[in-house]
Structure formats: C-alpha cells, structure tokens
Design a protein around this motif. Sequence first.
Motif, PDB file in Angstrom:
ATOM      1  N   GLN A 199       1.055  -1.359   0.717  1.00  0.00           N
ATOM      2  CA  GLN A 199       0.074  -0.191   0.126  1.00  0.00           C
ATOM      3  C   GLN A 199       0.713   0.979   0.065  1.00  0.00           C
ATOM      4  N   LEU A 200       2.422   1.020   0.634  1.00  0.00           N
ATOM      5  CA  LEU A 200       3.101   1.915   0.636  1.00  0.00           C
ATOM      6  C   LEU A 200       2.704   3.255  -0.287  1.00  0.00           C
ATOM      7  N   GLY A 201       3.348   2.910  -1.630  1.00  0.00           N
ATOM      8  CA  GLY A 201       3.571   3.542  -2.961  1.00  0.00           C
ATOM      9  C   GLY A 201       2.343   4.572  -3.050  1.00  0.00           C
ATOM     10  N   ALA A 202       0.279   3.478  -2.946  1.00  0.00           N
ATOM     11  CA  ALA A 202      -0.287   4.195  -3.618  1.00  0.00           C
ATOM     12  C   ALA A 202      -0.758   5.499  -2.685  1.00  0.00           C
ATOM     13  N   LEU A 203       0.050   5.395  -1.854  1.00  0.00           N
ATOM     14  CA  LEU A 203       0.167   6.183  -0.759  1.00  0.00           C
ATOM     15  C   LEU A 203       0.443   7.621  -0.630  1.00  0.00           C
ATOM     16  N   PHE A 204       1.736   7.986  -1.850  1.00  0.00           N
ATOM     17  CA  PHE A 204       2.324   8.589  -2.684  1.00  0.00           C
ATOM     18  C   PHE A 204       1.776   9.390  -3.595  1.00  0.00           C
ATOM     19  N   GLY A 205       2.455  10.357  -4.898  1.00  0.00           N
ATOM     20  CA  GLY A 205       2.438  10.604  -5.832  1.00  0.00           C
ATOM     21  C   GLY A 205       1.386  12.034  -6.143  1.00  0.00           C
ATOM     22  N   PRO A 206       0.572  11.820  -7.301  1.00  0.00           N
ATOM     23  CA  PRO A 206       0.336  12.903  -7.045  1.00  0.00           C
ATOM     24  C   PRO A 206      -1.031  13.376  -7.308  1.00  0.00           C
ATOM     25  N   ASP A 207      -1.700  11.654  -6.901  1.00  0.00           N
ATOM     26  CA  ASP A 207      -3.430  11.283  -6.482  1.00  0.00           C
ATOM     27  C   ASP A 207      -3.648  11.685  -4.928  1.00  0.00           C
ATOM     28  N   SER A 208      -2.220  12.407  -3.567  1.00  0.00           N
ATOM     29  CA  SER A 208      -2.396  11.874  -2.768  1.00  0.00           C
ATOM     30  C   SER A 208      -3.177  13.043  -1.968  1.00  0.00           C
ATOM     31  N   GLN A 209      -2.837  12.954  -1.073  1.00  0.00           N
ATOM     32  CA  GLN A 209      -3.886  14.389  -0.412  1.00  0.00           C
ATOM     33  C   GLN A 209      -3.545  14.883  -0.104  1.00  0.00           C
ATOM     34  N   PHE A 210      -1.740  15.149   0.136  1.00  0.00           N
ATOM     35  CA  PHE A 210      -0.669  15.837   0.571  1.00  0.00           C
ATOM     36  C   PHE A 210      -0.440  16.786  -1.127  1.00  0.00           C
ATOM     37  N   HIS A 211      -0.665  15.917  -1.700  1.00  0.00           N
ATOM     38  CA  HIS A 211      -0.538  16.999  -3.601  1.00  0.00           C
ATOM     39  C   HIS A 211      -1.475  17.609  -3.051  1.00  0.00           C
ATOM     40  N   ARG A 248      12.912  26.614   0.843  1.00  0.00           N
ATOM     41  CA  ARG A 248      12.962  26.419  -0.733  1.00  0.00           C
ATOM     42  C   ARG A 248      13.427  25.113  -0.715  1.00  0.00           C
ATOM     43  N   ASN A 249      14.930  24.412   0.469  1.00  0.00           N
ATOM     44  CA  ASN A 249      15.699  23.027   0.622  1.00  0.00           C
ATOM     45  C   ASN A 249      14.198  22.231   0.853  1.00  0.00           C
ATOM     46  N   THR A 250      12.926  22.506   2.191  1.00  0.00           N
ATOM     47  CA  THR A 250      12.237  22.132   2.450  1.00  0.00           C
ATOM     48  C   THR A 250      10.776  22.160   1.724  1.00  0.00           C
ATOM     49  N   LEU A 251      11.053  22.868   1.239  1.00  0.00           N
ATOM     50  CA  LEU A 251       9.646  21.913  -0.119  1.00  0.00           C
ATOM     51  C   LEU A 251      10.188  21.100  -1.414  1.00  0.00           C
ATOM     52  N   VAL A 252      11.096  21.658  -1.539  1.00  0.00           N
ATOM     53  CA  VAL A 252      12.194  19.960  -2.724  1.00  0.00           C
ATOM     54  C   VAL A 252      12.118  18.595  -1.702  1.00  0.00           C
ATOM     55  N   SER A 253      12.035  18.558  -0.645  1.00  0.00           N
ATOM     56  CA  SER A 253      12.633  17.761   0.530  1.00  0.00           C
ATOM     57  C   SER A 253      10.693  17.158   0.390  1.00  0.00           C
ATOM     58  N   LEU A 254      10.149  17.222   0.694  1.00  0.00           N
ATOM     59  CA  LEU A 254       8.555  17.362   0.576  1.00  0.00           C
ATOM     60  C   LEU A 254       8.369  16.403  -0.549  1.00  0.00           C
ATOM     61  N   GLN A 255       8.568  17.493  -1.546  1.00  0.00           N
ATOM     62  CA  GLN A 255       8.376  17.126  -2.452  1.00  0.00           C
ATOM     63  C   GLN A 255       8.507  16.120  -3.017  1.00  0.00           C
ATOM     64  N   ARG A 256      10.041  14.933  -2.948  1.00  0.00           N
ATOM     65  CA  ARG A 256      10.673  14.312  -3.353  1.00  0.00           C
ATOM     66  C   ARG A 256      10.124  13.033  -2.077  1.00  0.00           C
ATOM     67  N   MET A 257       9.605  13.276  -0.914  1.00  0.00           N
ATOM     68  CA  MET A 257       9.343  12.426  -0.477  1.00  0.00           C
ATOM     69  C   MET A 257       8.335  12.263  -0.667  1.00  0.00           C
ATOM     70  N   PHE A 258       6.778  13.125  -1.361  1.00  0.00           N
ATOM     71  CA  PHE A 258       5.342  12.420  -1.535  1.00  0.00           C
ATOM     72  C   PHE A 258       5.538  12.174  -3.012  1.00  0.00           C
ATOM     73  N   ASP A 271       7.687   8.915  -7.536  1.00  0.00           N
ATOM     74  CA  ASP A 271       9.054   8.010  -7.889  1.00  0.00           C
ATOM     75  C   ASP A 271       9.755   7.070  -6.385  1.00  0.00           C
ATOM     76  N   ASP A 272       9.686   6.036  -6.187  1.00  0.00           N
ATOM     77  CA  ASP A 272      10.166   5.250  -5.719  1.00  0.00           C
ATOM     78  C   ASP A 272      12.034   5.214  -5.247  1.00  0.00           C
ATOM     79  N   HIS A 273      12.772   5.328  -6.025  1.00  0.00           N
ATOM     80  CA  HIS A 273      13.982   5.920  -5.704  1.00  0.00           C
ATOM     81  C   HIS A 273      13.713   6.765  -5.566  1.00  0.00           C
ATOM     82  N   THR A 274      14.116   7.953  -5.975  1.00  0.00           N
ATOM     83  CA  THR A 274      14.005   9.215  -5.411  1.00  0.00           C
ATOM     84  C   THR A 274      13.663   9.548  -3.398  1.00  0.00           C
ATOM     85  N   ARG A 275      12.615   8.774  -3.932  1.00  0.00           N
ATOM     86  CA  ARG A 275      11.968   8.590  -2.313  1.00  0.00           C
ATOM     87  C   ARG A 275      13.385   8.530  -1.111  1.00  0.00           C
ATOM     88  N   GLN A 276      13.454   7.006  -1.924  1.00  0.00           N
ATOM     89  CA  GLN A 276      14.776   6.536  -0.801  1.00  0.00           C
ATOM     90  C   GLN A 276      15.931   7.790  -0.284  1.00  0.00           C
TER      91      GLN A 276
END
Length: 516
Positions: A28-40, A84-94, A97-102
Amino acid sequence: MTDPDASAPGATETDDHSAPTPPADEAQLGALFGPDSQFHRFFNDPRWALAVVRATVLEAAHPQIGAALADNSTFVAHPWRRLRNTLVSLQRMFGADDHTRQREAARLNRLHARLSGTDAQDQPYDAMDPQVRAWVVATLFESSVTMCRLSGQPLDRQSMERLYAEFQAFLAALGDAAGHLPPTVQEFWPYYDRVVEEELEHTEALRIILHQLFDHLPAPALLDGLPTVWAAGRALAGPLIGTITVASLPEPFRRRAGLPEVPGARTLMRSAYVAAGLARFLPDNWLRTENLVDLLNPSPDRDRDRDRDRDRDSDRDSDTARTATLTSLRDRMDQAGALFRLVTPFPVQHTPAEPTGALRNADEFFTEVLDQTGNGYLDWPDLAAMARELSTRLDLDEPEETRLYQAYAQWWRELQAALDTDGDGRVSKEEYAAATPSLAGPALIRVAEVLFDVTDANGDGFIDEAEYRTLFRTAFRRTMTEADTRYTRGAFVKDFLSFMSGRRRSTGYDPLLADA
C-alpha cells in the motif's frame, strides 16, 4: 482537552471515528504517495502556508526540536533558502518515484544523525529520536486538519484517514518503526493533547520565531531592490502573522507559555484562513508552489538563463515560456526598485546589482557568510550548515557527502585554533575582525579541493556547464574561449578562496552561502 478553537480533536471534525485507520503495508505504501495523494492537493494550497508556519511553531515548542533548531538551523539568517530546501524535500518524499523517495529518506537520516548535542540547560537532544520525529509528522498532520476546519472546509472522515495514513507512510519511509505515532486517527488526538499539555515549552527557538523572525524577516531576492517597501510591509505583516499563528495554537499551551490573547485575534485568524481558502478559485498556475519559490529566489543569472532557454529545442517551449514570465516579472521589480530609489530620500542599500568582486568589510562578511545560524558567533554548526547546503545543492550520496563534512570539520578545527582567543569554543565577530589578514590556510584549500571533486560528477577533472549549474543554479559567469569552456581545478579553487578568505562578492557563491 484542547480548545476546539485552537486545535483539532478528531471528534470536532467528523461524526464517526470508530473505524480504525489500517496501517500501510509495503504494497500500500506506494499508493499513498504521488500526484493523487491528499498531500499533493494541499501542497499547492495557499492555506498550507499558514498550516506549515503553525506546525513549525509547534515543533519548535518541543524541547529537543527547539534545542536542535536554536543550535543548528539557518532559519533565522537564511529563511528563504531553508524554505526552498524544505519544499524540495517534501516533494521528493511524497512524489511518485520510489527511488527518489528512498534517496531523500537516506539523505534526511544522515542529516538528522548529525544533529545531536545538549542545550543551554545541559539537556540532551537528538534529531534521530523516533518520538521527536513522530512529533514533527504529528504537527504537520494536525495543522493540515486544523487549516481545513478554520477555513470552513473541514475534512470528512475518509479524507482525514487517508491523510493520516500518508503521514504514517512518510514516517515509515524514513525507516522509523510503527508505534511512534498512534495507529488510528481516533487514538491520535489523545496522544496529541498529551504532548501539548505535558511536553511543550516556551523554548528559545519558539521565542525567536514569534518575536524575532517574523519582525526581522530578510527580504527575498525578488524584493531585495525594494528594501524600504519590504521593511514597511514587514512591519505590518510580521506582527499580523505572529498574531494569527499564536491565536491558532492550542489553548493549554498558550496559557502555560504565557502567550498573550490579543483582542480580536481569533476573528482575524479565521478571516485569514477563509481568505486563503478562497484563493483556490484562482488559476492553478498562479498557485503552484514551485513558481512562488522561483519568484522569491530568482536565478542570479536570469538574463543569460533566458537567452539560453530561448535557444532550446521545441520540447522546452513550456519551460521557456515559464522562464520568460518569471524573468519579465523580476525585471519589472528591478525597474520599480530603481524608480523608487530615485524618488525617495532613503539611502541605497546593498542589492544583488553590486558588482562581482567588490569587497565586503569583515563585519559584513562575518554576518552574511560565516554566521549561518545567525546567533552572532562562528562555530561548528555554521560550517556544518555550509556543508549541508552544498551537499543539498549537489544532491550528494555517500561517501562524497561525508568527505565534504570532514573537510569543513578540519577547517573548523583550524579556525578555532587560530581565532578562538578566549577559549570559549566559538569565534566572536570581534575575534574574527582582529585576525582577518587571511583565512586561506591548508584546511580551507582542502575544502575547495573536495568541493571541486564532488561537483565534478563525471570525474573528468573539469567542471562543465551542467555541473556548474547544479552547484550554482546559474549559467557560466566566467569568460571562456571556444576552446576552453570548462572550469579547471585551479581556477575553481582560486575563486572559492577569493570568496571565503578575500571576502569578495561572487555571482555564484553569494546566492549559495550569503543570500537569505
């Protein structure tokens, strides 16, 4: 219980929380990230700016987080860079791309592992403490829920549970074991109330944010040419943001911390959240977070960037149009600043237009470049902040990141031995000014050499245009012949030493280490 006007217990938001939030397994982990997430959906929401400020205040009120921020963070001296760095980090985590998140999770873990010590009361802090990291995630979730309620658009049960599952997945992606956040939404609210009532304090970091940062926020690069306008706007907006933020904090904490209840503050707070919520009716491209960050932190070489982008292939047309729009706005701000300075009697302040190569005095260089944390002293956290920013720009992995930190640590030992005359473990502005003939010792030369090596990604012994842009986020500023379009090691080291020890302004290094 917390005040329903100031926090967000689950029972005030939805009718039923009896159904538990299922823990996210690996499938389920991957489904909780990406452009369809509530976070985005929240990421480009104007209300989220208020929520993030509120969450930051609640984080700073935690004793361990407050101590780590006070000792190590650059949020006072360089808030826009930190944003800027915080926003970039959040975008990467959410992101999807799973490799980018890791990779980003590994980078964050290395960063947090370096943030430990003791505060002024000799109490230990450790940014890797799983309970501390859970509280950071908790403040983001709770503040997101609160922003929806205060703006008149409370989350329904399904959306809230989805959002909570996403933040749990964020914590899991960092490698933290389950259990540091309650497993369900209905169990989260007693946990949140307990921490607020029993653990939060009026820390030094909290005091700085509420009573210093908002009132003395440096101008973003876009408005650096309008210092008087920025100062006037900040004088109004700073106390306003502070009042709105304090009014939104949980009542038990406000009472215990002695934060004043300003008459009319709650009405003002609700009005601000509602107004921010109405901005959702604006065109989508007006609200994209990366566009706003680009406006606040423009490229220092925008003219050359614009010309180069116009020569790109047709598949870059959309990026060119975006660049042209941003460049046009920045140019208009520069023109407005020049006109304003002509018609006002105020003295001209330093702007990015000051020529490259101009010298700073020792006091100015100490404040703008060396004192990265803004506490008035030079010590290891300042040089660690430089290493952290350079590593972030270059997106370094191990072992290159550690090599850069070790080079800066060696330079700090050299500086401490040469400049710390009173033996207090740090260098004051006066100690630095009394010993400024040269800082270019062997350790600083080593820093320059290591920085060259980690920037030279392909290892060919030169820094080409792409590698230069990765570090400086700008095109080549050096005069090159057609036969010599690469940056040599000797030239790079010379320029770095000229900036760091000669206090010369630099189109590349100023935005990297000096600008806010």
